[in-house]
Enzyme design. Structure first.
Site, PDB file in Angstrom:
ATOM      1  N   HIS A 467       0.800  -1.226   0.000  1.00 58.70           N
ATOM      2  CA  HIS A 467       0.000   0.000   0.000  1.00 58.70           C
ATOM      3  C   HIS A 467       0.831   1.274   0.000  1.00 58.70           C
ATOM      4  O   HIS A 467       0.299   2.370  -0.130  1.00 58.70           O
ATOM      5  CB  HIS A 467      -0.983   0.015   1.160  1.00 58.70           C
ATOM      6  CG  HIS A 467      -2.321   0.580   0.806  1.00 58.70           C
ATOM      7  ND1 HIS A 467      -2.497   1.496  -0.220  1.00 58.70           N
ATOM      8  CD2 HIS A 467      -3.550   0.380   1.339  1.00 58.70           C
ATOM      9  CE1 HIS A 467      -3.765   1.818  -0.309  1.00 58.70           C
ATOM     10  NE2 HIS A 467      -4.431   1.176   0.628  1.00 58.70           N
ATOM     11  N   ASP A 471      -2.183   1.699  -4.958  1.00 59.50           N
ATOM     12  CA  ASP A 471      -3.472   1.995  -4.342  1.00 59.50           C
ATOM     13  C   ASP A 471      -4.520   0.990  -4.803  1.00 59.50           C
ATOM     14  O   ASP A 471      -4.326   0.254  -5.765  1.00 59.50           O
ATOM     15  CB  ASP A 471      -3.921   3.422  -4.635  1.00 59.50           C
ATOM     16  CG  ASP A 471      -3.970   3.706  -6.123  1.00 59.50           C
ATOM     17  OD1 ASP A 471      -3.571   4.810  -6.512  1.00 59.50           O
ATOM     18  OD2 ASP A 471      -4.402   2.813  -6.896  1.00 59.50           O
TER      19      ASP A 471
END
Lengths: 497, 380
Positions: A467, A471
């Site tokens: 992350h 995304d």
């Protein structure tokens, strides 16, 4: 021959008296007794013959603490006088039972297992590994329990002085019960009549196990096992891959429970080898903030396509599974979303977009998890990938994968579905940034565009991504693209390079 | 486990099964004399582990007091090392892996041999008291001479059988237990001498060990002496001579080493013989002291490597690298990982490739790392 039958019996008594160590009846059988004969002939003089009463007296006054007996190396045969100690099976302080293996010695191409004559505790090893041991000299010192002395007395009382062989016979109610002094002591301690015990040893001899079994039946309790008793582990089976269309040629071992002693002791082992590797990888992976994304893929068309192509591949000598399709589709997807084929440096300062799509395939071997990768998928055809997978799989199962096969991966797919499962939460393998876990293909009912129910081949995919640089939207779009290629394999043709 | 009831049961079922499945090896009525002083059996399997397991089974479970046993067997290509030997010292492991030749460690002592279908193996099972190797070998020589009187074969005092006074055609080893013993030997009929000599040559340098060394010998196949000879003929001749000497029928009973009902517990024995812990882990302690000559960027690096290996695992590991050639953290990780792990290329490959994942992603570093690790792995 110096030692005739009757003398042998007397000597055996002497032997069971724990004064003598050398296996006397070996002397009888050994044709070249020159060494032993000269040493021991003096021991067996006439005074030995008039001992039965003396013996009893002696036993009555047996020592009250553990008696150390020197267990000497018995004759090997063929006139051999020296051997090399090659391996010890016990160490000082260990408890041994009669007939337990003590050590392995070697002499002139013969490997000999030396077993214990006594029950007791090992107090001293007279030799180290690779030392030369001499026949007739002490091998180990064994401390025998004080109570043995008492038991031996009982033996003398019960058994008629005449009938002695290597084991003491007992005439009770016309039955001859064979049992060693150690076994007799055990029976006596537990108030068991030997005549009531079924002997399972040679010539129906009663063994220690028989006494223990008898006791277990009486008390219904689980007894601590003799040092050698173990539950045999369930056979390790290499299970054939389930009949699901995902035709993987790998063998998947059934998880085996290790042999557990009745006492249920905890077992501590150092973490080595494959496990060590896993610990390192996963500890590093923990630093990556994972997010997950899952979806369902309808593989009905792909299943059909594969059925058609399988025989073609077989003609070329290659096993075609679903993985080559998944891998190629992933590579096509990575062309559009190269961030998923990247690597973040340690300080999170730079992202390196890798040019090669080296797609790793998680493989389960007998030793554990390994992840070899197929290099440069972006320039490989589905068939090329299949060939390479075959090669990696056979090397993997033989344990012969090279370093180049195991390094350089940029993206990984894990086909956990061959074992089972639908959704998973895979762990990213650093220095990569994404991984996909593929569940099993199941036939499930689904609605088509006309609203009719049809049988669909459904597989679930679970992605995990880093992350920090990826995304959710990117992951979702990549997944959709990958999904579209697989749900409609013909569309792959448009984008194949 | 010695259980008279169990043993009788097994022997009875052995007799029953074998009686039903026996194959006539001689033109005699098919019956098995149970009062005989001997038994001749032959394995239908060519798997070295299964056959070795049969030897273990007979040694542990059969009562040899009344009946001695002769076991005849052949294996598909395999290298068999003695109980206390070092496989790295005795054979070319890389070649074995490449050629898919199996490696087995037997329980008897002695040296390393190469088996293939052109080699026959004979095991003489007796009680410990009746253990007598010379007699067995004389039996074999007698059988060979009866088959081909012109063969110049004799037994040496090292328990080898020599052809023409110089070529070794048979090697011997033995195992003695508490009450039973066995003596087995090979016999070269038509083995592949080229493969034999190449696999039994170890390229390993710098190995120090107290493991039993093999004594290399010049070998020859009996086939070269007399092309009409086959392994089958040899087995038959020896069985015949055994039958004569033990006053039993010349009848060879076939057994299947995979038959668990016939030989209860045999699959456990077979599996044990294949484990890494047995084949490699039973190697006596040894040390490796060698120098890797690594070619790196037009220069040759001499890297001294010292390792102590016990139970097949690296106990102590020292790699003498030029300073800062690898980041110190990574170097110590490497040494730490290697310590305690198996002296095995597969395990080491896994470890080093994993370590690569968690170090800085630098091409130069990766190249150096791969070079070093590949050289180390090549030692194993």
């Amino acid at each position: 021959m110096l030692f005739s039958g009757s003398s042998k019996k007397i000597i055996s008594k002497f032997y069971s008296f724990e004064l003598l160590e050398v296996c006397i009846h070996r002397v009888r059988s050994c044709s070249s007794i020159r060494f032993i004969k000269s040493k021991y002939v003096c021991v067996f003089d006439k005074s030995a013959l008039k001992f039965s009463h003396q013996q009893r007296l002696f036993r009555t006054s047996a020592v009250s603490c553990g008696q150390i007996v020197q267990f000497k190396l018995s004759d090997i045969g063929e006139g051999i006088t020296e051997v090399t100690v090659k391996e010890w099976y016990i160490k000082e302080g260990d408890t041994v039972s009669q007939f337990d293996s003590i050590c392995e010695v070697q002499s002139d191409k013969a490997s000999v297992t030396i077993t214990s004559r006594y029950d007791g505790v090992i107090r001293k090893l007279h030799y180290s590994i690779d030392d030369i041991a001499f026949v007739g000299k002490p091998l180990v010192d064994i401390e025998i329990d004080a109570s043995k002395g008492v038991a031996s007395e009982e033996d003398v009382v019960e058994t008629p002085p005449m009938s002695h062989e290597e084991h003491t016979h007992q005439e009770i109610k016309g039955h001859k019960t064979l049992a060693t002094p150690a076994v007799r002591r055990l029976a006596m301690e537990n108030n068991i009549k030997l005549s009531e015990v079924v002997g399972t040893g040679k010539d129906n001899r009663i063994l220690k196990e028989d006494i223990l079994n008898y006791l277990a039946k009486q008390t219904g309790a689980i007894l601590p096992p003799s040092p050698k008793a173990e539950i045999a582990p369930p056979q390790r089976k290499a299970e054939a891959v389930p009949a699901a269309p995902k035709d993987k040629a790998r063998k998947i071992p059934v998880p085996v429970s290790r042999p557990i002693a009745f006492a249920g002791k905890d077992k501590t082992e150092p973490v080595t080898g494959f496990q060590k590797a896993m610990v390192k990888t996963m500890s590093a992976a923990l630093k990556i903030p994972h997010f997950g994304y899952s979806d369902e893929i309808d593989l009905t068309q792909l299943v059909q396509l594969r059925e058609e192509l399988k025989p073609l591949a077989e003609i070329r000598g290659v096993k075609l599974s679903f993985m080559p399709f998944f891998i190629k589709a992933a590579s096509l997807g990575l062309l559009q979303y190269p961030i998923l084929n990247a690597s973040l440096d340690e300080n999170c300062q730079n992202v390196t977009y890798k040019a090669s799509h080296n797609i790793g395939v998680a493989m389960d071997t007998e030793q554990g998890l390994i992840v070899p990768n197929v290099k440069n998928v972006q320039v490989c055809s589905v068939f090329d990938i299949a060939v390479e997978l075959n090669r990696l799989q056979s090397l993997g199962s033989a344990g012969q994968l090279g370093t180049s096969d195991l390094t350089g991966g940029t993206f990984t797919l894990s086909n956990i579905g061959t074992i089972g499962g639908t959704y998973a939460k895979p762990v990213i393998l650093p220095p990569e940034v994404a991984i996909g876990a593929l569940g099993k293909i199941q036939a499930l009912p689904r609605f088509n565009s006309k609203g009719e129910v049809f049988k669909a081949q459904i597989m679930n995919v679970s992605w995990s991504a880093d992350h920090r640089i990826i995304d959710g939207a990117t992951m979702a779009r990549f997944s959709n693209l990958w999904k579209s290629y697989l749900e409609n394999p013909a569309s792959m043709l448009l984008d194949l390079k | 486990m010695r259980c008279a009831v169990f043993k009788n049961m097994v022997l009875q079922s052995l007799k029953n099964c074998l009686w039903l499945s026996c194959v006539l090896r001689t033109p005699k009525a098919c019956f098995w004399s149970t009062a005989s002083g001997g038994l001749i059996i032959q394995s239908v399997s060519n798997d070295v582990y299964q056959n070795l397991a049969v030897e273990d089974w007979i040694h542990d479970h059969m009562d040899l007091e009344k009946q001695q046993v002769l076991f005849l067997w052949r294996n598909s290509p395999a290298v068999v090392i003695g109980r206390h030997q070092n496989p790295w010292q005795e054979c070319n492991l890389r070649l074995l892996r490449q050629k898919n030749i199996k490696l087995a460690r037997r329980r008897s002592g002695g040296g390393t041999v190469y088996h293939d279908l052109g080699n026959v193996n004979l095991t003489f099972f007796t009680t410990r008291k009746k253990y007598e190797r010379m007699e067995n070998l004389k039996l074999v020589v007698k059988a060979l001479k009866a088959l081909r009187p012109q063969l110049d074969v004799h037994v040496t005092d090292r328990y080898d059988i020599l052809l023409d006074r110089q070529y070794k055609i048979s090697g011997t080893a033995a195992k003695l237990g508490r009450t039973s013993a066995y003596h087995h030997c090979t016999l070269l009929c038509n083995a592949d001498k080229f493969v034999l000599s190449s696999v039994l040559k170890s390229p390993f340098k710098g190995l120090k060990s107290n493991a039993t060394p093999s004594v290399p010998a010049l070998v020859k196949n009996l086939f070269e002496e007399d092309p009409s000879l086959t392994s089958e003929m040899l087995l038959d001749a020896i069985a015949k001579e055994y039958a004569v000497q033990h006053q039993i029928d010349h009848h060879i009973t076939l057994i299947n080493p995979a038959d668990e009902t016939l030989l209860p517990g045999i699959s456990d024995k077979t599996n044990e013989l294949q484990t890494w812990e047995w084949v490699y882990g039973k190697t006596p302690k040894f040390s490796v002291s060698t120098c890797l000559n690594m070619v790196y960027k037009d220069s040759i690096l001499d890297v001294k490597v010292n390792m102590d290996v016990k139970h097949g695992r690296i106990e102590v590991c020292n790699i003498d690298l030029p300073e800062q050639w690898l980041p110190p953290g990574l170097y110590s990780e490497l040494v730490k990982s290697l310590t305690g792990s198996k002296f095995c290329p597969n395990e080491t490959t896994t470890l080093v490739t994993t370590l690569l994942r968690v170090c800085p992603q630098d091409d130069e570093l990766h190249t150096r790392w791969s070079l070093l690790c590949e050289n180390i792995i090549r030692l194993m």
